[in-house]
Enzyme design. Sequence first.
Site, PDB file in Angstrom:
ATOM      1  N   LYS A  10       0.846  -1.205   0.000  1.00 50.19           N
ATOM      2  CA  LYS A  10       0.000   0.000   0.000  1.00 50.19           C
ATOM      3  C   LYS A  10       0.879   1.251   0.000  1.00 50.19           C
ATOM      4  O   LYS A  10       0.618   2.206  -0.722  1.00 50.19           O
ATOM      5  CB  LYS A  10      -0.957  -0.031   1.207  1.00 50.19           C
ATOM      6  CG  LYS A  10      -2.051  -1.089   1.049  1.00 50.19           C
ATOM      7  CD  LYS A  10      -2.884  -1.338   2.295  1.00 50.19           C
ATOM      8  CE  LYS A  10      -3.851  -2.498   2.048  1.00 50.19           C
ATOM      9  NZ  LYS A  10      -4.689  -2.856   3.195  1.00 50.19           N
ATOM     10  N   GLN A  55      -4.754  -1.796   9.582  1.00 56.12           N
ATOM     11  CA  GLN A  55      -4.712  -3.098   8.905  1.00 56.12           C
ATOM     12  C   GLN A  55      -5.353  -4.177   9.782  1.00 56.12           C
ATOM     13  O   GLN A  55      -5.065  -4.286  10.973  1.00 56.12           O
ATOM     14  CB  GLN A  55      -3.254  -3.461   8.566  1.00 56.12           C
ATOM     15  CG  GLN A  55      -3.094  -4.705   7.725  1.00 56.12           C
ATOM     16  CD  GLN A  55      -3.672  -4.577   6.308  1.00 56.12           C
ATOM     17  OE1 GLN A  55      -3.759  -3.494   5.745  1.00 56.12           O
ATOM     18  NE2 GLN A  55      -4.070  -5.700   5.726  1.00 56.12           N
ATOM     19  N   ASP A  97     -11.295   2.809   4.464  1.00 57.57           N
ATOM     20  CA  ASP A  97     -11.745   1.417   4.339  1.00 57.57           C
ATOM     21  C   ASP A  97     -13.268   1.321   4.297  1.00 57.57           C
ATOM     22  O   ASP A  97     -13.807   0.222   4.134  1.00 57.57           O
ATOM     23  CB  ASP A  97     -11.264   0.602   5.549  1.00 57.57           C
ATOM     24  CG  ASP A  97      -9.979  -0.135   5.264  1.00 57.57           C
ATOM     25  OD1 ASP A  97      -9.812  -0.633   4.142  1.00 57.57           O
ATOM     26  OD2 ASP A  97      -9.142  -0.213   6.185  1.00 57.57           O
TER      27      ASP A  97
HETATM   28  N1  GUN Z   1      -7.085  -6.887   5.761  1.00 52.24           N
HETATM   29  C1  GUN Z   1      -7.378  -7.545   4.611  1.00 52.24           C
HETATM   30  N2  GUN Z   1      -7.960  -6.708   3.720  1.00 52.24           N
HETATM   31  C2  GUN Z   1      -8.033  -5.496   4.314  1.00 52.24           C
HETATM   32  C3  GUN Z   1      -8.526  -4.226   3.885  1.00 52.24           C
HETATM   33  O1  GUN Z   1      -9.042  -4.030   2.776  1.00 52.24           O
HETATM   34  N3  GUN Z   1      -8.405  -3.211   4.810  1.00 52.24           N
HETATM   35  C4  GUN Z   1      -7.874  -3.406   6.045  1.00 52.24           C
HETATM   36  N4  GUN Z   1      -7.824  -2.357   6.866  1.00 52.24           N
HETATM   37  N5  GUN Z   1      -7.402  -4.576   6.458  1.00 52.24           N
HETATM   38  C5  GUN Z   1      -7.480  -5.611   5.597  1.00 52.24           C
END
Ligand code: GUN
Length: 286
Positions: A53, A97, A120
Amino acid sequence: MVGIKIDGKKIAQSVKDRVKKAVETLKAQNINPCLATVLVGDNPASATYVKNKHKACEEVGIITKDHKLASNITQTELNEIIDNLNKDNSVHGILVQLPLPDQLNEFVTTSRISPLKDVDGLTPYNVGLLAMKKAALVACTPSGIMEMFDYYDINLQGKNVVLINRSNLVGKPLYHLLLERNATVITCHSKTKNLVELCQMADIIITAVGNRSKFTLTPEMIKQGAIVIDVAILRHEEKLVGDSDYDKIIKKASFATPVPGGVGPMTVAMLLKNTITAASLNSQLG
Ligand code: GUN
């Protein structure tokens, strides 16, 4: 007949190109889009996702702030970090995350994020807006899948869509997005009784189980010409695969996503898109 590969890498690049231009426009207005990531503990998969990311942000000119926290951090300490990021005017997007270690509550944590910085789309406010067709910030994987349908001009109206996932990050937001496009949506899960029959009648299957010993989507389970979106990514027999074997599925499907190179790159691209949306929202409303 072999179906068409839904090329996640290519579509993600087209999203990134658009984001890059939007970043330049924001910078010309003295807004420097910035994403803060919060990674708790040392889950290697999560660390890799966060690293990817950051790299993608760098590619399009989005600034990142990296918060790596010890696995034994308390909820109070994590809340304080989120509160500070909420107050920090130089931060436009906040991503915690997931999954979190057991002592931390996912709902308490994600709800703490300002809805204006919720890249998110997980806060109750943004989930509510999504259910009411008014969302600005939607979970990245579901919105990335919608972007894939649009790229190939796939009309969802009246289509029977079977979702094999009911999570807050994938299944539930997808349900709303698909319903908005007039699809007929069936959300399946571990207690669904007639999953094979439901799959066999689906025009579109979106699967995100991630455990081959529990579930594998085989060609026998799909109808000729179905569309298969495989969200899962797991290691199976030394290879990275999804819930289905792409090479087998594509011989029967009209469209399918490979793993890797399908949905994964879209999730990252949509995070960048959400970050610039949040930067604009913050500058207007923050
Ligand atoms: N863990 C797996 N996919 C995601 C996501 O799209 N966002 C977040 N914050 N954690 C994740």
